[in-house]
Design a protein around this motif. Structure first.
Motif, PDB file in Angstrom:
ATOM      1  N   GLY A  13     -12.951  17.298  21.307  1.00 10.36           N
ATOM      2  CA  GLY A  13     -13.923  18.161  20.617  1.00 10.36           C
ATOM      3  C   GLY A  13     -15.332  17.887  21.107  1.00 10.36           C
ATOM      4  N   GLN A  14     -15.621  16.626  21.291  1.00 10.17           N
ATOM      5  CA  GLN A  14     -16.980  16.281  21.736  1.00 10.17           C
ATOM      6  C   GLN A  14     -17.230  16.831  23.133  1.00 10.17           C
ATOM      7  OE1 GLN A  14     -17.179  12.074  21.165  1.00 10.17           O
ATOM      8  NE2 GLN A  14     -17.191  12.324  18.936  1.00 10.17           N
ATOM      9  N   ARG A  15     -16.179  16.794  23.907  1.00  8.93           N
ATOM     10  CA  ARG A  15     -16.331  17.340  25.255  1.00  8.93           C
ATOM     11  C   ARG A  15     -16.633  18.842  25.173  1.00  8.93           C
ATOM     12  NH1 ARG A  15     -14.146  20.081  28.855  1.00  8.93           N
ATOM     13  NH2 ARG A  15     -12.373  20.678  27.543  1.00  8.93           N
ATOM     14  N   VAL A  16     -15.905  19.505  24.228  1.00  7.10           N
ATOM     15  CA  VAL A  16     -16.119  20.940  24.056  1.00  7.10           C
ATOM     16  C   VAL A  16     -17.552  21.208  23.601  1.00  7.10           C
ATOM     17  CG1 VAL A  16     -15.455  22.929  22.695  1.00  7.10           C
ATOM     18  CG2 VAL A  16     -13.699  21.448  23.641  1.00  7.10           C
ATOM     19  N   VAL A  17     -18.059  20.347  22.632  1.00  6.82           N
ATOM     20  CA  VAL A  17     -19.429  20.532  22.144  1.00  6.82           C
ATOM     21  C   VAL A  17     -20.400  20.393  23.309  1.00  6.82           C
ATOM     22  CG1 VAL A  17     -21.238  19.585  20.666  1.00  6.82           C
ATOM     23  CG2 VAL A  17     -18.914  19.820  19.803  1.00  6.82           C
ATOM     24  N   ALA A  18     -20.062  19.468  24.196  1.00  7.22           N
ATOM     25  CA  ALA A  18     -20.942  19.284  25.366  1.00  7.22           C
ATOM     26  C   ALA A  18     -20.980  20.563  26.196  1.00  7.22           C
ATOM     27  CB  ALA A  18     -20.436  18.119  26.205  1.00  7.22           C
ATOM     28  N   VAL A  19     -19.798  21.180  26.340  1.00  7.13           N
ATOM     29  CA  VAL A  19     -19.745  22.409  27.157  1.00  7.13           C
ATOM     30  C   VAL A  19     -20.410  23.570  26.429  1.00  7.13           C
ATOM     31  CG1 VAL A  19     -18.190  24.049  28.271  1.00  7.13           C
ATOM     32  CG2 VAL A  19     -17.640  21.628  28.282  1.00  7.13           C
ATOM     33  N   LEU A  20     -20.112  23.620  25.099  1.00 11.20           N
ATOM     34  CA  LEU A  20     -20.618  24.756  24.320  1.00 11.20           C
ATOM     35  C   LEU A  20     -22.112  24.649  24.058  1.00 11.20           C
ATOM     36  CD1 LEU A  20     -18.194  25.524  21.364  1.00 11.20           C
ATOM     37  CD2 LEU A  20     -18.882  27.079  23.156  1.00 11.20           C
ATOM     38  N   LEU A  21     -22.572  23.421  23.736  1.00  8.09           N
ATOM     39  CA  LEU A  21     -23.941  23.282  23.232  1.00  8.09           C
ATOM     40  C   LEU A  21     -24.855  22.538  24.197  1.00  8.09           C
ATOM     41  CD1 LEU A  21     -25.950  23.585  20.919  1.00  8.09           C
ATOM     42  CD2 LEU A  21     -25.110  21.436  19.996  1.00  8.09           C
ATOM     43  N   HIS A  22     -24.474  21.288  24.529  1.00  7.56           N
ATOM     44  CA  HIS A  22     -25.445  20.453  25.240  1.00  7.56           C
ATOM     45  C   HIS A  22     -25.728  20.974  26.644  1.00  7.56           C
ATOM     46  CE1 HIS A  22     -25.299  18.066  21.761  1.00  7.56           C
ATOM     47  NE2 HIS A  22     -24.080  17.564  21.964  1.00  7.56           N
ATOM     48  N   GLY A  23     -24.668  21.388  27.306  1.00  7.63           N
ATOM     49  CA  GLY A  23     -24.858  21.914  28.670  1.00  7.63           C
ATOM     50  C   GLY A  23     -25.795  23.117  28.669  1.00  7.63           C
ATOM     51  N   PRO A  24     -25.419  24.164  27.916  1.00  8.55           N
ATOM     52  CA  PRO A  24     -26.306  25.339  27.883  1.00  8.55           C
ATOM     53  C   PRO A  24     -27.717  24.983  27.423  1.00  8.55           C
ATOM     54  CG  PRO A  24     -24.191  25.870  26.917  1.00  8.55           C
ATOM     55  CD  PRO A  24     -24.152  24.405  27.200  1.00  8.55           C
ATOM     56  N   ALA A  25     -27.832  24.072  26.402  1.00  2.38           N
ATOM     57  CA  ALA A  25     -29.156  23.705  25.893  1.00  2.38           C
ATOM     58  C   ALA A  25     -29.972  23.061  27.017  1.00  2.38           C
ATOM     59  CB  ALA A  25     -29.021  22.740  24.725  1.00  2.38           C
ATOM     60  N   ARG A  26     -29.312  22.162  27.762  1.00  2.00           N
ATOM     61  CA  ARG A  26     -30.031  21.486  28.854  1.00  2.00           C
ATOM     62  C   ARG A  26     -30.540  22.508  29.866  1.00  2.00           C
ATOM     63  NH1 ARG A  26     -26.657  17.346  28.684  1.00  2.00           N
ATOM     64  NH2 ARG A  26     -25.176  18.271  30.153  1.00  2.00           N
TER      65      ARG A  26
END
Ligand code: ADP
Length: 916
Positions: free
Chosen positions: A295-308
């Motif tokens: 799930g955390q990996r997904v959050v990274a893809v869904l949120l952190h990556g795009p946010a960065r």
């Protein structure tokens, strides 16, 4: 709010203390006012604020009571009513009893009376003693009689009484309780000192009024007025603040609601990527995911990556991200991320401390990431497609002409199409489909081709359910009995159906009705036989034809069809599809023209028809065979369009390659015999004419000698009848001489043995001589010669031209049996290249339909014999040959019953090449 309340109690305490001392200096009062101002700025609750203002006004000015009236406004701060008329409402009041307050609340305030300047014009009003204006009532009546007339009678009494009471009160003769104020209702506090100031908004519009009163006169000073005006100005700002704050609160609340109710997940991150805010949808997704590493990996893809990415200044639009693993239902999001940039600052150096320590990169202070869940949409789309496919399959299943049956693993029929039902007439047994396999198969009594009943292990559905595949070559042909008793020959195919684990869960079986197949085979066979028979018949007919017939196609004239006569003529078999030139080359066959020159391929009738689509009729060709034999043939070649050939091919089983090619049907007639007969005829005529010459010469000589010598008186004179007889003999002999001359000329022409002897000849003189000679032979006809020329010398054979002109003028006489004028014209053409002669008569003419052939040998028009006019039909033939030998042309115009004109054009200069 807690802070604000404490600060407001602080300044109140301060004021009360000051009021207690009653000795405030002007400076102290303004200082107090400014402190109140600060407190007002931070009070955002409107009701409390209004009270605060009213109280402050009382306290600062020592007013006994204060009222705050407001003009109704909308949310945007726009006035809803005009300032005229009592339309303002009381917003706050202090210094009155609760009863008075209730009374005041019922009153409408507005721009009338003392309040008019405040509300209408926005200027303050200070009255030292409101009652000082009240005059003694009697005096007032006497002084203003007009008022007496205009006031309504009832009110006038009341007004007088009120005015009296006010006067008495003002002069200390009436207690406060007994006073009925003039213009203010009963219960209203008595107002003698009055001070009022308008509340103006930033546009200068009257927003309301702050009204102070005291029951004693002269209580308000100019300073009080100034203070009140200042207070009113602060109050206006505070009220505007409160309104804006309320509006901002409301907007924020609306935005909050909207934010929360958005179905898409929305997350705001700060410049370090920390979540600042997220809505419910985003929170739910994130919380579901946060506990597992996946799930955390997904959050990274869904949120952190795009946010960065957005924080680096680059926006992200609708990037598809799939979320979910084996256990979880897969979801699909379209992720959008955009950078947030703070609006540009108006003033530079005031940077908050926290921003100074974390300066935003690229001017990006944060990012907004949006997850649009498209799972449902995709699911719906997939479902729609699946339904579409299912419908298509259903339609195909039903539309199939072969029977299709679907079985479950027990052999029960799950689905069956109409074709299968029809094939086995299953409608006759409504229970059939529901029956078990063991019940069903004996009903249709499956047998092998020899008629032996199939043992159970060979039943096709059972074989399929055991995993056998019966498609293509493996399809089984069996016999079955339909429920209506029909015997059907069927071909059975099919395959097992497997589940995901590879277990057989059923089978599909197809049933093809072979009887239809057999029937079609039979129809085809018969059609084939029929066309074969027709082809054989056509070949027989062709073979029996005496002429050579063949059919070729394509520009190279490849053989399609030929007959025996053709094979005999070529002396060789022309193989099917062999090009004509190849066949000729192979067998040494050559084709020559009538003049003995070899013909170019493009001159051959067959190739002209096959290549250019030209239909060639009666073309004379000479075939030279390798043994030297020459066959003269008359060729008729008819161009066919390729479609005709295809129809022919379909009917006669002539094999044709694909594509439509031009074709030609060629008929060759051997004219050797005809040619020979003609040669013999010409030879006979030549011999006969030749042999006739001598006896005729003798006859003519003696006849003329008799006439001449008798005329000279030698010998006994002739009786009249003898004289006539000899003249007839002489004329007839002359005609015979002419005839034999013509016949000889014809045979010479045929043999190419006629030559011209050209010499300069005066045509005018020649014509005059002929006309003169012929004029004496007739009295019925009158001759005229039309010419502008005295002479016209042309190189011609004078004897032959005389023959031509005599013939034409003779015909003009002969074919005008009733006589009439005959006109001969002589002239030259404009260029001087040709001379033109014409002979016109008004005789019987030549019928239109016979004109085309009139120059042929022995050709005579039907009307000539009908008029009993004799002739051989050789004259015009010889005329044409002779004129053409001169390099000239001959033609005519004629209409039956009206006469004819014959024209001759001769070259005026000899062109050696044009003379044959
Ligand atoms: P013929 O010996 O029959 O006159 P010709 O060759 O001179 O033979 O003419 C052929 C035919 O043409 C005639 O038989 C006649 O029918 C027609 N013909 C020729 N000249 C005339 C004419 N001037 N008027 C009408 N018919 C003519």
């Amino acid at each position: 709010m807690q802070g604000r309340t404490s600060s407001s109690s602080h300044w109140r305490w301060h004021l009360e203390r000051s009021e207690a001392s009653k000795l405030l200096s002007t400076a102290e009062r303004f200082a107090a006012l400014s402190r109140v101002g600060t407190a007002l700025m931070i009070e955002l609750d409107e009701t409390r604020l209004l009270h605060l203002i009213a109280e402050t006004a009382c306290e600062l000015t020592g007013a006994a009571f204060a009222a705050f009236s407001l003009r109704p406004m909308n949310e945007e701060g726009q006035p809803l009513v005009p300032s005229e008329g009592n339309l303002f409402h009381l917003a706050a009041v202090v210094g009155v009893t609760p009863e008075q307050e209730a009374l005041l609340h019922r009153m409408r305030l507005g721009g009338e009376g003392l309040l008019a300047p405040i509300f209408r014009n926005g200027i303050p009003v200070r009255v030292a003693d409101a009652l000082a204006q009240v005059r003694r009532p009697e005096a007032a009546t006497a002084a203003n009689p007009a008022e007496t007339h205009t006031a309504p009678t009832i009110n006038r009494g009341a007004t007088l009484l009120a005015r009296q009471a006010a006067f008495d009160y003002a002069h200390g003769q009436l207690s406060k309780e007994d006073l009925h104020s003039l213009g203010v209702p009963r219960g209203h506090p008595v107002v003698r000192s009055f001070l009022g100031a308008p509340l103006l908004d930033h546009m200068g519009q009257v927003r309301g009024g702050l009204l102070l009163g005291h029951s004693e006169p002269d209580r308000f000073t100019q300073e009080d007025e100034t203070l009140l005006v200042c207070l009113a100005a602060q109050a206006a700002v505070a009220l505007e603040n409160a309104r804006l704050y309320r509006m901002a609160q409301m907007r924020a609340q609306q935005l909050d609601r909207i934010f929360e109710s958005i179905g898409d997940g929305v997350t705001l991150v700060d410049s370090l990527g920390n979540i600042m805010r997220e809505n419910g949808a985003a929170r739910r997704v994130r919380e579901q995911l946060k506990d597992s590493p996946e799930g955390q990996r997904v959050v990274a893809v869904l949120l952190h990556g795009p946010a960065r990415q957005a924080l680096s200044g680059e926006a992200l639009q609708d990037v598809s991200v799939s979320v979910g693993n084996g256990q979880q239902e897969a979801r699909e999001y379209l992720v959008t991320a955009s950078p947030l940039r703070p609006p540009p600052r108006l003033s530079g150096p005031l940077v908050p401390a926290n921003e100074a320590t974390h300066p935003a990169q690229n001017g990006v202070s944060g990012a907004v990431v949006i997850w649009h869940d498209v799972t449902e949409r995709h699911l719906r789309e997939a479902e729609r497609q699946a339904r579409g496919h299912a419908r298509q399959l259903e339609a195909i299943f039903e539309a199939m002409t072969d029977g299709v049956l679907v079985y479950d693993s027990n052999g029960a029929i799950v689905q069956i199409n109409t074709a299968a039902c029809r094939l086995f007439a299953l409608d006759l047994d409504p229970e059939y489909v529901a029956r078990s396999l063991e019940e069903r198969l004996p009903l249709v009594a499956l047998r092998n081709k020899d008629g032996q009943v199939l043992p159970k292990e060979q039943w096709p559905p059972l074989r399929l359910l055991k995993g056998e595949v019966l498609t293509g070559q493996n399809a089984k042909e069996v016999l079955a009995r339909a429920l209506d008793g029909r015997e059907v020959e069927i071909s059975v195919g099919g395959a097992p159906l497997y589940d995901q684990q590879g277990q057989i869960v059923g089978a599909v079986m197809t049933v093809h009705d072979m009887s239809e197949h057999r029937r079609l085979e039979e129809v085809e066979r018969r059609a084939h036989e029929e066309t074969e028979a027709r082809r054989a018949l056509l070949q027989l007919i062709l073979d029996e034809l005496p002429s050579s017939v063949y059919l070729v196609r394509g520009p190279d004239a490849r053989l399609v069809l030929t007959n025996n006569a053709s094979t005999a003529m070529w002396g060789a078999e022309w193989p099917y599809d062999q090009p004509m030139d190849e066949f000729f080359a192979q067998h040494g066959i050559r084709i020559f023209g009538v003049n003995g020159q070899p013909l170019e391929p493009s001159q051959l009738a067959a190739l002209r028809a096959a290549q250019q689509g030209e239909t060639v009729r009666q073309h004379l060709e000479n075939i030279r065979l390798p043994d030297g034999t020459i066959l003269p043939v008359l060729v008729n070649a008819v161009a066919l369009d390729g479609h005709q050939l295809h129809v022919l091919a379909a009917q006669t089983a002539v094999g044709l390659s694909e594509g439509v090619e031009p074709a030609a049907l060629v008929v060759q007639q051997d004219v050797t015999a005809l040619k020979e007969a003609e040669r013999l005829k010409d030879e006979f005529i030549a011999i006969a004419a030749h042999e006739l010459r001598n006896p005729l010469a003798a006859l003519k000589g003696y006849a003329q000698m008799l006439l001449l010598q008798t005329a000279r008186g030698k010998g006994p004179p002739l009786a009249e009848w003898q004289q006539e007889a000899i003249e007839v003999i002489d004329r007839s002999t002359l005609r015979l001489v002419d005839l034999t001359g013509d016949l000889l000329d014809v045979t010479r022409l045929q043999a190419g043995g006629l030559t011209l002897h050209l010499e300069p000849t005066d045509l005018v003189a020649l014509v005059r001589r002929i006309v003169k000679r012929l004029q004496v032979t007739t009295e019925q006809h009158s001759f005229s010669i039309a010419t502008s020329l005295d002479y016209l010398v042309v190189p011609v054979d004078p004897g032959r031209l005389e023959q031509v002109l005599s013939n034409l003028i003779g015909n003009a006489i002969k074919y005008s049996p009733c006589g009439g004028p005959i006109e001969v014209t002589i002239g030259g053409d404009v260029q001087g290249n040709e001379v033109l002669l014409s002979i016109r008569d008004g005789g019987i003419g030549i019928p239109q339909q016979e004109q085309a052939h009139i120059f042929a040998r022995f050709a005579r028009a039907s009307n000539a014999s009908a008029h009993g006019i004799g002739g051989t039909g050789l004259g015009l033939y010889l005329c044409r040959e002779l004129v053409e030998l001169h390099g000239g042309r001959i033609w005519f115009e004629s209409s039956e019953g009206q006469g004819s004109t014959f024209f001759i054009a001769l070259p005026s200069v000899v062109d050696a090449a044009s003379i044959h």
